[in-house]
Design a protein around this motif. Structure first.
Motif, PDB file in Angstrom:
ATOM      1  N   THR A 176       0.851  -1.199   0.000  1.00 57.42           N
ATOM      2  CA  THR A 176       0.000   0.000   0.000  1.00 57.42           C
ATOM      3  C   THR A 176       0.883   1.244   0.000  1.00 57.42           C
ATOM      4  O   THR A 176       1.923   1.285   0.673  1.00 57.42           O
ATOM      5  N   PRO A 177       0.491   2.272  -0.760  1.00 58.83           N
ATOM      6  CA  PRO A 177       1.299   3.497  -0.833  1.00 58.83           C
ATOM      7  C   PRO A 177       1.259   4.290   0.463  1.00 58.83           C
ATOM      8  O   PRO A 177       0.475   4.014   1.367  1.00 58.83           O
ATOM      9  N   ALA A 178       2.087   5.288   0.528  1.00 58.67           N
ATOM     10  CA  ALA A 178       2.157   6.151   1.710  1.00 58.67           C
ATOM     11  C   ALA A 178       0.888   6.982   1.843  1.00 58.67           C
ATOM     12  O   ALA A 178       0.170   7.228   0.874  1.00 58.67           O
ATOM     13  N   THR A 179       0.601   7.368   3.088  1.00 58.76           N
ATOM     14  CA  THR A 179      -0.489   8.290   3.386  1.00 58.76           C
ATOM     15  C   THR A 179       0.125   9.533   4.025  1.00 58.76           C
ATOM     16  O   THR A 179       1.335   9.551   4.336  1.00 58.76           O
ATOM     17  N   PRO A 180      -0.665  10.575   4.261  1.00 59.81           N
ATOM     18  CA  PRO A 180      -0.098  11.772   4.905  1.00 59.81           C
ATOM     19  C   PRO A 180       0.509  11.504   6.281  1.00 59.81           C
ATOM     20  O   PRO A 180       1.333  12.303   6.754  1.00 59.81           O
ATOM     21  N   THR A 181       0.125  10.396   6.908  1.00 60.70           N
ATOM     22  CA  THR A 181       0.620  10.134   8.270  1.00 60.70           C
ATOM     23  C   THR A 181       1.440   8.843   8.390  1.00 60.70           C
ATOM     24  O   THR A 181       1.869   8.496   9.485  1.00 60.70           O
ATOM     25  N   ALA A 182       1.653   8.114   7.278  1.00 59.84           N
ATOM     26  CA  ALA A 182       2.351   6.831   7.396  1.00 59.84           C
ATOM     27  C   ALA A 182       3.134   6.518   6.132  1.00 59.84           C
ATOM     28  O   ALA A 182       2.761   6.923   5.023  1.00 59.84           O
TER      29      ALA A 182
END
Length: 305
Positions: free
Chosen positions: A282-288
């Motif tokens: 899964t790609p990056a998120t704003p917090t991970a």
């Protein structure tokens, strides 16, 4: 003569007073022997799979958890054990109050999977010993529900007692993954990510050498199992372990991994046999950071009723 009558009258009065005191004590003990909240709600439509209605008595709720079987089904379902993941449909009300909006029996989204290892409220552990296919009523005092905090999002206030009607649809044990035989596919994995089996049923995911961050989710079937195939639209119980980008998991992480539920459609798991191992990036998120997650498919269930 008058003296004797006086003595006799005194004796009779004492006996009457003693009898009255004894009767009063017996009545008091009788009242004390009936526990507070011993009067239980009644349930209309107690049959498994129907939409019930809970009707509350005027009496106060019990101070301890109560579990009552409403529909025994065929009595042959698997027994729920400590630490299982259970798939349930439920209809919940605050004692004497309104229907809780998270009730799944009135929700088209289907049943809910709940881990008894770490349930959302302690009271779900009262399902231990219930059999798959049974419908039960659970009465949960605040200490086994939302306590002094409440849960405003579902209409539960501080100190509320909850009443649930629960259909137990599936129970999956924590060691369910160990019953499958798996065959590696040798499918290519994303660059820099590897999976290793320790020969004792545990897997590690190594993303230490993972390259640039992925821009979209991807899946790769690492191994196929020997169970029946997952169907379109089903919910799937999986054992999972995840690692952030440029880190890795251990065999202990896999062994300690908990079960959870995912949608077959959302992760494109339909037609894969149970027991299969699937790597999901899964790609990056704003917090991970991005994550590499290894799933093993251990059970499937229908989400329609």
């Amino acid at each position: 003569m008058n003296l004797n009558l006086s003595i006799l009258g005194s004796i009779v009065l004492r006996k009457f007073a003693f009898a009255l005191a004894a009767a009063s004590l017996a009545l008091s003990l009788s009242a004390c022997s009936k526990p507070a909240g011993s009067e239980m709600p009644t349930v209309a439509s107690p049959q498994f799979g129907t939409v019930p209605e809970i009707n509350f008595p005027a009496a106060p709720p019990p101070e301890v958890p109560v579990m009552k079987v409403l529909d025994d089904g065929n009595g042959k379902g698997e027994e729920v054990k400590d630490g299982d993941l259970v798939v349930v449909d439920y209809y919940g009300k605050v004692w004497g109050g309104a229907l809780m909006p998270d009730s799944t029996i009135t929700d088209a989204a289907g049943p809910r999977a709940i881990s008894l290892a770490h349930p959302p409220i302690e009271g779900w552990k009262e399902l231990r010993g219930v059999k798959v296919g049974q419908r039960v009523m659970l009465i949960l005092p605040p200490s086994k529900a939302y306590g002094e905090m409440g849960a405003s999002s579902i209409g539960v206030k501080k100190g509320d007692t909850l009443a649930y009607v629960v259909d137990v649809r599936l129970a999956v044990s924590a060691d369910a993954a160990s019953k499958f035989q798996v065959t590696p596919t040798n499918n290519p994995l994303p660059d820099g990510i590897s999976i290793e089996a320790d020969g004792q049923g545990a897997y590690t995911v190594n993303a230490v050498a993972a390259g640039s961050y992925p821009s979209q989710r991807s899946t790769a079937v690492y191994a196929t199992g020997d169970g029946p195939a997952v169907k379109v639209g089903q919910g799937v119980i999986v054992k999972r372990v995840s690692t952030d980008w440029n880190t890795q998991t251990t065999a202990a992480d896999w062994n300690a991994g908990e079960l959870t539920s995912v949608s077959a459609d959302s992760l494109e798991l339909a037609d894969l046999p149970l027991g299969s191992l699937v790597l999901v990036v899964t790609p990056a998120t704003p917090t991970a950071d991005p994550q590499a997650t290894l799933l093993q498919l251990v059970a499937a269930y229908d989400t329609n009723r």
